[in-house]
Design a protein around this motif. Structure first.
Motif, PDB file in Angstrom:
ATOM      1  N   LEU A  63      83.444  57.900  40.446  1.00  0.00           N
ATOM      2  CA  LEU A  63      82.465  58.078  39.233  1.00  0.00           C
ATOM      3  C   LEU A  63      83.063  57.346  38.049  1.00  0.00           C
ATOM      4  CD1 LEU A  63      80.755  61.451  39.935  1.00  0.00           C
ATOM      5  CD2 LEU A  63      79.654  59.393  40.225  1.00  0.00           C
ATOM      6  N   ALA A  64      84.266  57.576  37.813  1.00  0.00           N
ATOM      7  CA  ALA A  64      84.988  56.879  36.658  1.00  0.00           C
ATOM      8  C   ALA A  64      84.943  55.487  36.714  1.00  0.00           C
ATOM      9  CB  ALA A  64      86.232  57.707  36.386  1.00  0.00           C
ATOM     10  N   ARG A  65      85.270  54.970  38.033  1.00  0.00           N
ATOM     11  CA  ARG A  65      85.194  53.346  38.275  1.00  0.00           C
ATOM     12  C   ARG A  65      83.741  52.947  38.052  1.00  0.00           C
ATOM     13  NH1 ARG A  65      87.359  52.634  44.130  1.00  0.00           N
ATOM     14  NH2 ARG A  65      86.763  50.639  43.760  1.00  0.00           N
ATOM     15  N   LEU A  66      82.781  53.735  38.370  1.00  0.00           N
ATOM     16  CA  LEU A  66      81.471  53.181  38.229  1.00  0.00           C
ATOM     17  C   LEU A  66      81.101  53.155  36.681  1.00  0.00           C
ATOM     18  CD1 LEU A  66      79.734  55.217  41.182  1.00  0.00           C
ATOM     19  CD2 LEU A  66      79.457  52.651  40.888  1.00  0.00           C
ATOM     20  N   LEU A  67      81.388  54.086  36.134  1.00  0.00           N
ATOM     21  CA  LEU A  67      81.303  54.117  34.501  1.00  0.00           C
ATOM     22  C   LEU A  67      82.054  52.813  34.060  1.00  0.00           C
ATOM     23  CD1 LEU A  67      81.556  57.728  33.878  1.00  0.00           C
ATOM     24  CD2 LEU A  67      79.453  56.262  33.111  1.00  0.00           C
ATOM     25  N   ARG A  68      83.183  52.589  34.499  1.00  0.00           N
ATOM     26  CA  ARG A  68      84.143  51.563  33.837  1.00  0.00           C
ATOM     27  C   ARG A  68      83.141  49.943  34.117  1.00  0.00           C
ATOM     28  NH1 ARG A  68      88.405  54.375  35.461  1.00  0.00           N
ATOM     29  NH2 ARG A  68      88.675  53.022  37.362  1.00  0.00           N
ATOM     30  N   ASP A  69      82.691  50.096  35.404  1.00  0.00           N
ATOM     31  CA  ASP A  69      81.970  48.945  36.033  1.00  0.00           C
ATOM     32  C   ASP A  69      80.533  48.502  35.197  1.00  0.00           C
ATOM     33  OD1 ASP A  69      84.220  48.352  37.282  1.00  0.00           O
ATOM     34  OD2 ASP A  69      83.625  48.952  39.339  1.00  0.00           O
ATOM     35  N   THR A  70      79.728  49.876  34.720  1.00  0.00           N
ATOM     36  CA  THR A  70      78.470  49.617  33.941  1.00  0.00           C
ATOM     37  C   THR A  70      78.613  50.027  32.628  1.00  0.00           C
ATOM     38  OG1 THR A  70      77.974  51.802  34.866  1.00  0.00           O
ATOM     39  CG2 THR A  70      77.399  50.134  36.158  1.00  0.00           C
ATOM     40  N   PRO A  71      79.482  49.009  31.737  1.00  0.00           N
ATOM     41  CA  PRO A  71      79.455  49.343  30.424  1.00  0.00           C
ATOM     42  C   PRO A  71      78.168  49.604  29.745  1.00  0.00           C
ATOM     43  CG  PRO A  71      79.887  47.240  30.698  1.00  0.00           C
ATOM     44  CD  PRO A  71      79.850  47.659  32.234  1.00  0.00           C
ATOM     45  N   GLY A  72      78.046  50.423  28.611  1.00  0.00           N
ATOM     46  CA  GLY A  72      77.054  50.891  27.933  1.00  0.00           C
ATOM     47  C   GLY A  72      76.319  51.952  28.486  1.00  0.00           C
ATOM     48  N   THR A  73      76.575  52.376  29.623  1.00  0.00           N
ATOM     49  CA  THR A  73      75.770  53.440  30.332  1.00  0.00           C
ATOM     50  C   THR A  73      76.287  54.753  29.686  1.00  0.00           C
ATOM     51  OG1 THR A  73      75.638  52.249  32.694  1.00  0.00           O
ATOM     52  CG2 THR A  73      75.452  54.813  32.687  1.00  0.00           C
ATOM     53  N   LYS A  74      75.494  55.723  29.549  1.00  0.00           N
ATOM     54  CA  LYS A  74      75.923  56.911  28.776  1.00  0.00           C
ATOM     55  C   LYS A  74      75.683  58.190  30.008  1.00  0.00           C
ATOM     56  CE  LYS A  74      74.733  56.242  24.083  1.00  0.00           C
ATOM     57  NZ  LYS A  74      76.146  55.922  23.801  1.00  0.00           N
ATOM     58  N   ALA A  75      76.807  59.024  30.140  1.00  0.00           N
ATOM     59  CA  ALA A  75      76.423  59.963  30.943  1.00  0.00           C
ATOM     60  C   ALA A  75      77.207  61.023  30.640  1.00  0.00           C
ATOM     61  CB  ALA A  75      77.492  59.390  32.250  1.00  0.00           C
ATOM     62  N   TRP A  76      77.106  62.446  31.159  1.00  0.00           N
ATOM     63  CA  TRP A  76      78.000  63.652  31.229  1.00  0.00           C
ATOM     64  C   TRP A  76      78.508  63.729  32.645  1.00  0.00           C
ATOM     65  CZ3 TRP A  76      73.104  66.179  30.167  1.00  0.00           C
ATOM     66  CH2 TRP A  76      72.554  67.015  31.182  1.00  0.00           C
ATOM     67  N   VAL A  77      79.848  64.357  32.807  1.00  0.00           N
ATOM     68  CA  VAL A  77      80.250  64.501  34.103  1.00  0.00           C
ATOM     69  C   VAL A  77      80.524  65.784  34.243  1.00  0.00           C
ATOM     70  CG1 VAL A  77      82.139  63.843  35.442  1.00  0.00           C
ATOM     71  CG2 VAL A  77      81.129  62.286  34.053  1.00  0.00           C
ATOM     72  N   SER A  78      79.926  66.660  35.331  1.00  0.00           N
ATOM     73  CA  SER A  78      80.330  68.102  35.254  1.00  0.00           C
ATOM     74  C   SER A  78      80.702  68.381  36.664  1.00  0.00           C
ATOM     75  CB  SER A  78      78.824  68.704  34.971  1.00  0.00           C
ATOM     76  OG  SER A  78      78.767  70.145  34.952  1.00  0.00           O
ATOM     77  N   PHE A  79      81.700  69.135  36.842  1.00  0.00           N
ATOM     78  CA  PHE A  79      82.274  69.646  38.015  1.00  0.00           C
ATOM     79  C   PHE A  79      81.752  70.920  38.768  1.00  0.00           C
ATOM     80  CE2 PHE A  79      85.053  66.912  35.425  1.00  0.00           C
ATOM     81  CZ  PHE A  79      85.179  65.888  36.098  1.00  0.00           C
ATOM     82  N   SER A  80      82.056  70.949  39.793  1.00  0.00           N
ATOM     83  CA  SER A  80      81.733  72.421  40.584  1.00  0.00           C
ATOM     84  C   SER A  80      83.091  73.158  40.772  1.00  0.00           C
ATOM     85  CB  SER A  80      80.956  72.384  41.865  1.00  0.00           C
ATOM     86  OG  SER A  80      81.592  71.504  42.813  1.00  0.00           O
ATOM     87  N   CYS A  81      83.273  74.182  40.479  1.00  0.00           N
ATOM     88  CA  CYS A  81      84.686  74.737  40.347  1.00  0.00           C
ATOM     89  C   CYS A  81      84.800  76.137  41.101  1.00  0.00           C
ATOM     90  CB  CYS A  81      85.064  74.926  38.907  1.00  0.00           C
ATOM     91  SG  CYS A  81      85.127  73.486  37.752  1.00  0.00           S
ATOM     92  N   ARG A  82      85.924  76.536  41.546  1.00  0.00           N
ATOM     93  CA  ARG A  82      86.119  77.612  42.430  1.00  0.00           C
ATOM     94  C   ARG A  82      86.625  78.891  41.504  1.00  0.00           C
ATOM     95  NH1 ARG A  82      91.564  76.487  45.624  1.00  0.00           N
ATOM     96  NH2 ARG A  82      90.290  74.875  46.641  1.00  0.00           N
ATOM     97  N   ASP A  83      87.154  78.454  40.437  1.00  0.00           N
ATOM     98  CA  ASP A  83      87.679  79.529  39.595  1.00  0.00           C
ATOM     99  C   ASP A  83      87.705  79.023  38.293  1.00  0.00           C
ATOM    100  OD1 ASP A  83      89.870  78.069  39.155  1.00  0.00           O
ATOM    101  OD2 ASP A  83      91.073  78.971  41.041  1.00  0.00           O
TER     102      ASP A  83
END
Length: 288
Positions: free
Chosen positions: A159-179
């Motif tokens: 996803l970090a690569r996709l964001l770098r490859d589409t400049p101007g795109t705004k996003a939040w990134v949210s992880f699912s976590c075990r603890d």
């Protein structure tokens, strides 16, 4: 610090409205069959006080629709429809933002892998798998993307690569976590979040689809950099083998907990699985 209130569990609200989601496509099936119900669910969350609607594209993918016999053109129209429906509800409410959901590869697998990060694709494979839907959603008219329930470091890198490859795109990134420290695959959340620190399009990083009790620890490991997004599940546990939720959760207690998440440093706060408009109403009440 301004706080944005996100919506709650879209599928949960759809089930409350009578939808049967016992299906691999989950809420995405209603894009084909009952799109007006999706719009109503979005409207209910706005009425409860949400500032942001997350679209029904979490499980809407080209390969997922192809398994149902839909061609690529029809599948693309349905993915775009998910953004249109949220936008219609936003316009009816007279305020708010639309975040286009970019669900994880595990959601397509429909085997619970978003809770483990146990994938059969590496980073390059995940990049290629995400790319077609990503390109559709980037051009669909949403205010930003919600890359959510990401359980693995490899998927975060893709996803970090996709964001770098589409400049101007705004996003939040949210992880699912075990603890209170690690993604579901065991990666420290601070390490995964660091992948996005240098991208000006990333508006927040954080956690969702995670037990509420883990949020303070996770937020503390993210504070000081990007804004933090926090929208945990209700505290119930998903039994993947039995395909049902176990446990109970109280909306008032959820709203009170949201105060703690804000004090810890979160500025985008909502709910995920099993949270209803009443949970969001309580968040709005307790944060006001």
């Amino acid at each position: 610090m301004t706080t944005l209130v996100l919506d709650g569990g879209l599928a949960t609200r759809l089930e409350e409205l009578g939808a049967d989601l016992s299906d691999e496509l989950w809420s995405a099936r209603l894009l084909m069959e009952e799109p007006a119900l999706i719009r109503r669910a979005h409207a209910d969350f706005f009425a409860a006080g949400a500032d942001v609607a997350i679209t029904a594209s979490y499980q809407a993918t080209l390969p997922g629709f192809a398994r149902r016999g839909l061609d690529a053109a029809r599948a693309e129209r349905l993915i775009r429809l998910s953004v249109e429906l949220a936008g219609q509800a936003r316009d009816e409410a007279g305020r708010g933002l639309v975040a286009a959901s970019v669900g994880p590869y595990g959601a397509y697998l429909a085997n619970g892998a978003e809770y483990t990060g146990d994938y059969d694709l590496d980073e390059d494979g995940l990049y290629d798998w995400h790319l077609p839907r990503w390109e559709i959603l980037v051009s669909a008219g949403a205010d930003l993307l919600a890359c959510e329930t990401i359980p693995s470091y490899a998927e975060a890198r893709a996803l970090a690569r996709l964001l770098r490859d589409t400049p101007g795109t705004k996003a939040w990134v949210s992880f699912s976590c075990r603890d209170g420290e690690r993604l579901n695959d065991g990666t420290p959340i601070s390490e995964a979040a660091a992948l996005f620190g240098g991208n000006p399009g990333v508006v927040a990083v954080g956690a969702n689809c995670t037990a509420p009790r883990h949020l303070p620890g996770l937020i503390s490991r993210l504070s000081g950099g990007l804004p933090v997004v926090a929208y945990p599940n209700s505290g119930e546990r998903w039994d993947a083998s039995a395909r049902r939720w176990l446990g109970l959760a109280d909306p008032v207690e959820f709203g009170r907990a949201a105060q703690e998440w804000r004090r810890a440093g979160a500025s985008l706060i909502g709910g995920c699985c099993r949270t209803t408009p009443e949970h969001i109403r309580q968040i709005r009440t307790h944060l006001s």
